[in-house]
Write an enzyme that holds these catalytic residues in place. Structure first.
Site, PDB file in Angstrom:
ATOM      1  N   GLU A   1       1.084  -1.024   0.014  1.00 36.15           N
ATOM      2  CA  GLU A   1       0.320  -0.096   0.155  1.00 36.15           C
ATOM      3  C   GLU A   1       1.070   1.559  -0.237  1.00 36.15           C
ATOM      4  O   GLU A   1       1.534   0.777   0.626  1.00 36.15           O
ATOM      5  CB  GLU A   1      -0.836   0.019   1.261  1.00 36.15           C
TER       6      GLU A   1
ATOM      7  N   ASN B   1      -4.492   5.455  -2.237  1.00 39.75           N
ATOM      8  CA  ASN B   1      -6.157   5.797  -1.851  1.00 39.75           C
ATOM      9  C   ASN B   1      -6.723   6.838  -2.814  1.00 39.75           C
ATOM     10  O   ASN B   1      -5.958   7.446  -3.419  1.00 39.75           O
ATOM     11  CB  ASN B   1      -5.668   6.949  -0.725  1.00 39.75           C
TER      12      ASN B   1
ATOM     13  N   GLU C   1      -8.251   2.400  -3.632  1.00 45.87           N
ATOM     14  CA  GLU C   1      -8.725   2.256  -2.495  1.00 45.87           C
ATOM     15  C   GLU C   1      -9.816   3.235  -2.350  1.00 45.87           C
ATOM     16  O   GLU C   1     -10.124   4.458  -2.169  1.00 45.87           O
ATOM     17  CB  GLU C   1      -7.762   2.299  -1.258  1.00 45.87           C
TER      18      GLU C   1
ATOM     19  N   ASP D   1     -12.542   0.684   0.939  1.00 46.87           N
ATOM     20  CA  ASP D   1     -10.921   0.585   2.664  1.00 46.87           C
ATOM     21  C   ASP D   1     -12.183   0.786   3.797  1.00 46.87           C
ATOM     22  O   ASP D   1     -13.301   1.570   3.508  1.00 46.87           O
ATOM     23  CB  ASP D   1     -10.259   2.531   1.986  1.00 46.87           C
TER      24      ASP D   1
ATOM     25  N   GLU E   1      -6.619  -5.476   7.729  1.00 46.80           N
ATOM     26  CA  GLU E   1      -5.293  -4.426   8.388  1.00 46.80           C
ATOM     27  C   GLU E   1      -5.196  -4.577   9.504  1.00 46.80           C
ATOM     28  O   GLU E   1      -5.699  -4.800  10.096  1.00 46.80           O
ATOM     29  CB  GLU E   1      -5.199  -3.493   7.084  1.00 46.80           C
TER      30      GLU E   1
END
Length: 861
Positions: free
Chosen positions: A334, A393, A425, A455, A512
Site C-alpha cells: 500500500e 488511496n 482504495e 477501504d 489491515e
C-alpha cells in the site's frame, strides 16, 4: 409592475367613503367597510395585504375606538397603521385616537393633498420599519442577524469599557442529518427552540444572534466558570421540547480579553472552540485557549508550505508490505505518504491529511502519490524485479472529478503498466456523500481494468448497502474492527459471516492492522486472503521495500458597516421662523432643553441660521405668513440645497386649506393650523423627524437591500432587479459565474475574518478588471457574477474570465493564501430567460471545476 398597495376605508357615511375612495384610487387599491364589524371581516380575508386603514370614529354597530382596541390586541393585525378621521378637530379627539393606537389623525372635510401626503408618509414609515427588521433580525428565530450582531457587540463594548464579557456560540452536531431524517419543519422547530433557550438564558445580561443554519451566538456578561452541567441542562431542555431526539449541542466560549481584535475574530474564536470538540461524546463545551490557538497557527503554517513542499519533493512515498496469508508470501504493497519537512522533520499523515482533505489540496497530493507509485513500479519492472501490485488511496474529493478514469488510465499507460497493477482504495465513507456519482465513477474505473478495494470496511454504517451497489473486487477490513473482532471467541464474532459473504460475492479480503500472531492465526483460520500490519512490517521508504523485494520476491495474483453619521458637538438646532415673538417664546419654552432653539422673525434671519448651523439643524417650524412672502423663499432655498433638503419642516398658519396645500406642495412635511396646543406641535415635530429619519434609513436600507454589505457589489436581489431591466433593453450579453473554491475551508480553519478578506479582494478584482457599464454582483456566499453587455465574442469573454481567475490566484499567492476560483460562462440572446441563463452558467461552472480548480468553461449545447 408592482401590485398596488391596499388601503381599507372604514366610514359609515357613503358620501365621505366615496370621496376617500376617489382621492386614493389613483394610487392605491381601496377596500371599503361601513362600520367596525364589517371592517373586521375584511381584515380576516385581506389582513396580511393591507398597508393602511383610514378609520372613522363615530359609526354605528361598532365605533372606531372599539375597532382600534380589537385590532391592536391582535398580533397579526396590530402592525397595520391606522389614520383616524373625524368631524371634530379638537385636541382631545386627537389624543384619544393616538392613545388607542392610531398612527395619525386627520379632520373632515377631507383635503386630497393632505390625505395623500399623510397616507404616503405613514405607509413609508411602516414599510421602512419592516425592511429594517428584515436586515437586523433573522426571519426564522427573531434573533439578530450576523452583521447586526457584530454591530451591536461593537457598540456594547464601546459603551462599557470596564465591564467583562464572554462570547458563547453553539453548533448542533449533524444538523443536516436531522433535516434529512425528520424533515425541514422539524429542523426549523429545533432552531426556534434553541433560539428561545438563548433568549431565556441570556435575558437582559447580553444579546443573541443566529449566524448560519445551526450556529447561534451570544454576548454575555463574564462569569468565572462554565461547567459541563450548565450545558448538559440546556441540551436536555432542547431534547425535551424537540420532535427530533438525541440532539447533541457543542458550545464554544471566548472570554474577551483583547478588545483590539475585531468582533468577527472574537466570534470566530468561539466557533473554533465549539468545532474543536465536534464528534467527542460526553464533551459539551470548550474554551478558546492557547492550545487551540497553537493548533490553528500550526494548520496555517502547514497550509502556507504545502504547495512549495510538493514542488520541492518534500512528500515521500512509503510502502507498507501486504502478504498472502496462506503462504506468508509478499503479495503487494500500500502506497502511503510522509512529509519530510526540512525544519520540522518527518510529519505524521494524521497531522496534514485531514487538513488537506478540508482545503482540497488532497487531490494534488493524491495525483503525486499515484504518479510516484507508477514510476516506482515501472522502474522495478525495467530492472527485472518480480511484478507486484500497489494500492493507492482515492480521496472523496477525487471522486467528484468526472475525468478521473481518463486521468488514471492515461497515467498507467504513460508508464507502460496494466491498470490491474494499480489498486484503487475507495473509503466507504465516500459512499454516504454522493453514492450515485461514486457508483458511476467506480464502475467506469473497473471497466477499464483497475482493481477496486473498499477501504476501512466495518468503520461505518453504510457498508452492507455499499456492498450491494458498488462494483468492487477487494474488501479491506478496518484496523480497529480487526483488533476488536479477533479478541472475541471465534464462535461469537462476525468475521466468519463477512468471509462467507465475500466468498459468495467472489471478493478477496485484506485485513489491515495485524499486530500479533494470535490475530494472524485467527484470520488464517477463517480464510482471510491477505494481511498487512506492524506484525509483518511498518510502512517503509521505497528503497527499503526494494531490498525486501530483492530478498523475498513477490507473489502476484491478477484478479485484482456603515454606522450612523455623528453630529458636530453642540445640541441639535430647532429653528422657529415666525413673525410673532410671543409664539416664538411659547415654542422655545416647550422645546428648550432638548434642542437649541433659534428664533428668526423673517426670511433673512432664517437664511442666516441655515448658514451658521445648518449642519446641526434638527427641524424647522416655519410660519407661512412671514413678511414679504419670506416663507416661500425659505422653503425654496431649503429645497435647492442638498444638505437642508432632508430637514423636517412643520409649516404653521391660519386654518386655510389652500395655504396648507400650498405648504405641502412646496416641501413642508406637515401643517399645524393656528391656534394649536404646544403639545400637539411637539407631536407633529417629532412625527416629522421620525418620517425624515425613516426616509434617510430607507435610502440607506435600499442600498443595503440591493447591495452586498461586505463587497459593495449588488447582492442576489439587486442582481435580479438589474437583470430584469437589462432584458427589457433586448440586447445580447455574456454572463460569467465565478466560484471561490476553498472559501468554506478557509472560513472553518482560519475564521470568517480571513474568508471575508478574500471575498472583498475578489470584489476589488472584479471592479478593476471590468468596465463601468458591466454588472457586478455577489450571487451567493462564494459565488460572483459578471454581466458584460452587448457581448457575443466567445474568445473575448473567455479571456476575461481567465484574466480574473488568474488575477485572484496571483493575489492569493502574494498573500500566502491557498485559494483559487473557477468560472462558468454563457453568451445569451436578448430573449433568453434569466432562469435558463443562470442554469447554463451553473452547468458550465460545474464542468470548469471538474476539469481542475481555476479553470473557465464556456457553456455549449
Amino acid at each position: 409592475m408592482l401590485s398596488q398597495r391596499k388601503i381599507l376605508v372604514v366610514e359609515d357615511n357613503v358620501i365621505n367613503r366615496t370621496m376617500l375612495c376617489e382621492i386614493l384610487s389613483g394610487q392605491y387599491q381601496v377596500l371599503q367597510a361601513e362600520n367596525g364589524q364589517a371592517a373586521l371581516s375584511v381584515l380576516k380575508e385581506n389582513g396580511d395585504q393591507i398597508s393602511l386603514i383610514l378609520l372613522d370614529i363615530m359609526m354605528p354597530i361598532m365605533d372606531g375606538y372599539t375597532f382600534l382596541s380589537i385590532v391592536k390586541a391582535d398580533k397579526a393585525l396590530s402592525a397595520i397603521p391606522v389614520i383616524v378621521t373625524t368631524q371634530s378637530d379638537g385636541e382631545s379627539d386627537e389624543v384619544a385616537a393616538l392613545s388607542h393606537g392610531a398612527s395619525d389623525f386627520v379632520a373632515k372635510p377631507y383635503k386630497p393633498q393632505v390625505i395623500l401626503h399623510r397616507v404616503a408618509s405613514i405607509i413609508n414609515l411602516r414599510e421602512t420599519a419592516a425592511m429594517m427588521h428584515q436586515v437586523q433580525y433573522d426571519r426564522l428565530t427573531g434573533l439578530f442577524t450576523k452583521e447586526f450582531f457584530y454591530q451591536r457587540v461593537k457598540e456594547i463594548l464601546l459603551r462599557n469599557p470596564n465591564r467583562s464579557y464572554d462570547i458563547i456560540c453553539s453548533n448542533i452536531d449533524n444538523f443536516k442529518l436531522i433535516n434529512d431524517i425528520f424533515g425541514m419543519p422539524a429542523g426549523d422547530q429545533l432552531l426556534r427552540i434553541v433560539a428561545e433557550l438563548y433568549i431565556k438564558k441570556v435575558g437582559d445580561k447580553g444579546i443573541c444572534g443566529r449566524f448560519n443554519a445551526d450556529q447561534f451566538i451570544c454576548l454575555l456578561e463574564h462569569r468565572e466558570t462554565y461547567t459541563d452541567s450548565l450545558f448538559i441542562q440546556a441540551s436536555e431542555q432542547i431534547n425535551s421540547l424537540s420532535s427530533a431526539k438525541n440532539i447533541m449541542m457543542k458550545w464554544g466560549i471566548y472570554e474577551i480579553v483583547d478588545r483590539t481584535i475585531s468582533v468577527e475574530k472574537m466570534c470566530d474564536r468561539a466557533l473554533l472552540a465549539a468545532r474543536s470538540i465536534k464528534g467527542q461524546y460526553g464533551k459539551f463545551c470548550a474554551a478558546y485557549d492557547d492550545e487551540l490557538r497553537s493548533k490553528l497557527l500550526q494548520e496555517q503554517a502547514i497550509t502556507d508550505g504545502m504547495e512549495a513542499a510538493l514542488k520541492e519533493g518534500q512528500f515521500e512515498i512509503y510502502l507498507q508490505p501486504k502478504y498472502r496469508i496462506k503462504d506468508d508470501k509478499l503479495a503487494g504493497a500500500e502506497a502511503l505518504v510522509r512529509w519530510n519537512h526540512p525544519k520540522w522533520g518527518m510529519q505524521s499523515p494524521g497531522l496534514f491529511i485531514p487538513l488537506f482533505e478540508r482545503n482540497g489540496f488532497i487531490t494534488q497530493l493524491d495525483q503525486y502519490v499515484w504518479n510516484q507509485a507508477c514510476a516506482t513500479l515501472r522502474d522495478w519492472d525495467d530492472r527485472g524485479f518480480d511484478p507486484l501490485c500497489v494500492s493507492v488511496n482515492v480521496s472523496r474529493a477525487d471522486i467528484y472529478n468526472t475525468d478521473l478514469p481518463d486521468f488514471l488510465l492515461e497515467m498507467v499507460r504513460r508508464h507502460g503498466l496494466s491498470p490491474a497493477r494499480l489498486h484503487l482504495e475507495i473509503t466507504e465513507s465516500a459512499y454516504t456523500e454522493n453514492p450515485h456519482q461514486l457508483i458511476e465513477t467506480v464502475a467506469h474505473l473497473r471497466e477499464v481494468g483497475f482493481v477496486i478495494e473498499m477501504d476501512d470496511f466495518g468503520s461505518g454504517y453504510s457498508s452492507l448497502n455499499m456492498l450491494n451497489n458498488l462494483p468492487i473486487d477487494v474488501l479491506k477490513l478496518d484496523m480497529k474492527f480487526i483488533q476488536s473482532e479477533t479478541a472475541k471467541p471465534i464462535n461469537q464474532g462476525i468475521l466468519r459471516f463477512i468471509m462467507s459473504l465475500a466468498r459468495w460475492m467472489n471478493l478477496s479480503v485484506v485485513a489491515e492492522g495485524v499486530e500479533n500472531r494470535d490475530q494472524l492465526e485467527r484470520l488464517r483460520e477463517i480464510g482471510c486472503d491477505y494481511v498487512q500490519g506492524y506484525y509483518f512490517a511498518r510502512p517503509m521508504p521505497c528503497g527499503q521495500f526494494e531490498a525486501l523485494l530483492q530478498e523475498h520476491g513477490a507473489s502476484v495474483q491478477e484478479e485484482y458597516l456603515q454606522t450612523e453619521p455623528r453630529y458636530d458637538q453642540g445640541a441639535p438646532v430647532l429653528l422657529v421662523a415666525d413673525e410673532d415673538a410671543a409664539y416664538r417664546e411659547q415654542v422655545k419654552r416647550v422645546f428648550e432643553g432638548r434642542y437649541q432653539v433659534v428664533e428668526a422673525p423673517d426670511q433673512k434671519a432664517a437664511c442666516q441660521c441655515f448658514s451658521d448651523c445648518g449642519h446641526r439643524m434638527a427641524a424647522v417650524i416655519l410660519s407661512m405668513t412671514l413678511p414679504e412672502q419670506g416663507s416661500m423663499t425659505v422653503l425654496e432655498a431649503m429645497m435647492r440645497e442638498k444638505h437642508s433638503r432632508h430637514i423636517p419642516i412643520i409649516a404653521t398658519g391660519i386654518q386655510d386649506p389652500l395655504l396648507e396645500e400650498q405648504a405641502l406642495e412646496a416641501g413642508a412635511d406637515d401643517y399645524a393650523a393656528k391656534p394649536h396646543h404646544q403639545k400637539s406641535l411637539w407631536k407633529r415635530v417629532h412625527r416629522a423627524m421620525d418620517l425624515t429619519a425613516s426616509r434617510e434609513r430607507e435610502r440607506r436600507l435600499q442600498d443595503e437591500v440591493y447591495r452586498d454589505y461586505l463587497t459593495g457589489l449588488l447582492n442576489r436581489r439587486g442582481f435580479d432587479s438589474v437583470m430584469e431591466t437589462l432584458q427589457q433593453e433586448h440586447l445580447p450579453f455574456a454572463v460569467i459565474l465565478f466560484d471561490i473554491n476553498q472559501l468554506k475551508y478557509i472560513n472553518h480553519t482560519f475564521g470568517h475574518d480571513q474568508g471575508d478578506r478574500l471575498l472583498m479582494q475578489f470584489g476589488e478584482i472584479l471592479r478593476s478588471s471590468t468596465r463601468g457599464g458591466d454588472i457586478l454582483a455577489r450571487y451567493g456566499s462564494d459565488e460572483f457574477v459578471l454581466v458584460v453587455k452587448q457581448m457575443r465574442n466567445e474568445n473575448a469573454v473567455l479571456a476575461k474570465g481567465r484574466e480574473i481567475c488568474q488575477a485572484f490566484l496571483s493575489g492569493c499567492r502574494q498573500n500566502a493564501i491557498s485559494a483559487s476560483c473557477s468560472a462558468g460562462i454563457v453568451i445569451a440572446d436578448a430573449g433568453t430567460a434569466m432562469d435558463t441563463v443562470m442554469k447554463r452558467t451553473s452547468l458550465a461552472l460545474t464542468r470548469a471545476k471538474a476539469s481542475g480548480q481555476g479553470g473557465c468553461c464556456l457553456w455549449k449545447e
